[in-house]
Design an enzyme around this catalytic site. Sequence first.
Site, PDB file in Angstrom:
ATOM      1  N   SER A 150       0.748  -1.265   0.115  1.00 45.85           N
ATOM      2  CA  SER A 150       0.266  -0.015   0.024  1.00 45.85           C
ATOM      3  C   SER A 150       1.207   1.090  -0.364  1.00 45.85           C
ATOM      4  O   SER A 150       0.756   2.608  -0.334  1.00 45.85           O
ATOM      5  CB  SER A 150      -0.971   0.234   1.222  1.00 45.85           C
ATOM      6  N   LYS A 151       2.009   1.072   0.517  1.00 44.52           N
ATOM      7  CA  LYS A 151       2.898   2.626   0.679  1.00 44.52           C
ATOM      8  C   LYS A 151       3.358   2.483  -0.696  1.00 44.52           C
ATOM      9  O   LYS A 151       3.490   3.874  -0.803  1.00 44.52           O
ATOM     10  CB  LYS A 151       3.971   2.191   1.899  1.00 44.52           C
ATOM     11  N   ARG A 152       3.251   1.747  -1.710  1.00 42.75           N
ATOM     12  CA  ARG A 152       4.175   1.935  -2.622  1.00 42.75           C
ATOM     13  C   ARG A 152       2.895   2.128  -3.725  1.00 42.75           C
ATOM     14  O   ARG A 152       3.898   1.463  -4.787  1.00 42.75           O
ATOM     15  CB  ARG A 152       5.554   1.568  -2.620  1.00 42.75           C
TER      16      ARG A 152
END
Length: 466
Positions: A233-235
């Site tokens: 999700s962060k990337r």
Amino acid sequence: MPVRVRFAPSPTGYLHMGGARTALFNYLFARNQGGTFVLRIEDTDLERSKPEYTEVIHEALDWLGMTVDEGPYFQSQRTAIYQAKALELLEAGNAYKCFCTPEELEADRERALKEGLKQMYSRVWRDRRDHPEGLPFVVRIKAPLEGAITIDDMVQGPVTVGAEELDDFVILRSDGSPTYNFVVVIDDATMNISHVIRGKDHLNNTFRQIPVYTALGFDVPIFGHLPLIDGLSKRKGSMSVQHYRDLGYLQEAVINYISRLGWSHGDQEIFTMDELIEFFGFDHVGRSSGRFDDDKFLWVNAEWMKRLDDRDLATRWLPFLAKAGFEVSVDERLLGIVAVMKERAKTLVEMTEAAHYFFSDEVTLDEGAVKKWFKPGLEVIFEDIVADLSALQSWTPEHVQAVYDAHCAKHEVGLGKLAQPTRVSVTGNTVSPGLFETLYLLGRETTLARLKAGLAIMKERAAGDA
Ligand code: GLU
């Protein structure tokens, strides 16, 4: 019951690796079961949905080799169907008009917040008949007031949610547009979807959707909620399928890597699509996907680079070479270069960089390597080597090697002492595949030109020393 599954992306961005994994598990299940793989484009969010993203999703599925059997269906073209179903529910008393104003809803929310209660619609209009004329309203589903809903999820096992968790959510907005949790049910039911396979982030939606199935008299499909992939999700932005394609990953490796995010088959790590289709089943989909591991992914890609046939790999390499400015075609020489380079490069982009000296004469000699390997005295030996190589009858790896072997013996030096300065001269550095194979592939003319340029530097350095 025939197996019919669907991949239902929203066209609001590129297909990322998590979405591709969902698509793949649906696809593998369909193929393993002799079922049908349906594509549905969930474009009800008109502001964020873009036709070009639908294109991009198609392109990614094509590239990965997931053939769609039916569709795409577009939710944006099915509004009339959804509205008719809402009317049916209203008439049967399974849904109702709610005339609450946004201010009233907000006041309810604030009260619940203050009293530490769950923020949920109060259901004031659920049983009222005193409908005002001409005022805007939304349509809400009647969720059960008591009892519980249990699903027997193929991945998560039995999961139960009590009625107190469910709300009478809006199925038609005041402008008549249907909402997501409503349309998905109608689509899945009318498209005869037997198994709904999607990310675990949709589990809450599933419990809201089940009352809609019941109210409309539809059979509830079987669900499989896939574990989320840690570290994705962060990337988000950089995790698209196309991003990895452009980095020089092979589609086989992408498929292979994402298949293992939540599924396993003993200790086996490398799978062809055919093997995946044969082995795939929900008995081996676990509740954890593990973390997205870049190193592991790169390793899988490197394995696939080695496995692919030289000609196939060469063909896929061409666009990367063209992008780097090297206009070549698949010929014996390119096949030879692929054969030696594919063992060493982990991606097609890496292979392009590592092989640049085969395609360009712009070879810059690394200063450190020159200092280390261009030792005074070598110029004499290299003068001889150049002369002997020029005179070779036939330019083969064996004949080139014979020249070097002869000079090692004559000057009583190890091959390394001659091989490294040769590499530095012809490639700019000390890393290359087998020396004689490299010189052979470079060809006589290029080898000699570069060795002569190297020799000139050796001479300069020797003169500077003297
Ligand atoms: N359109 C949803 C998404 O992209 C998928 C919903 C579903 O599979 O039911 O997350």
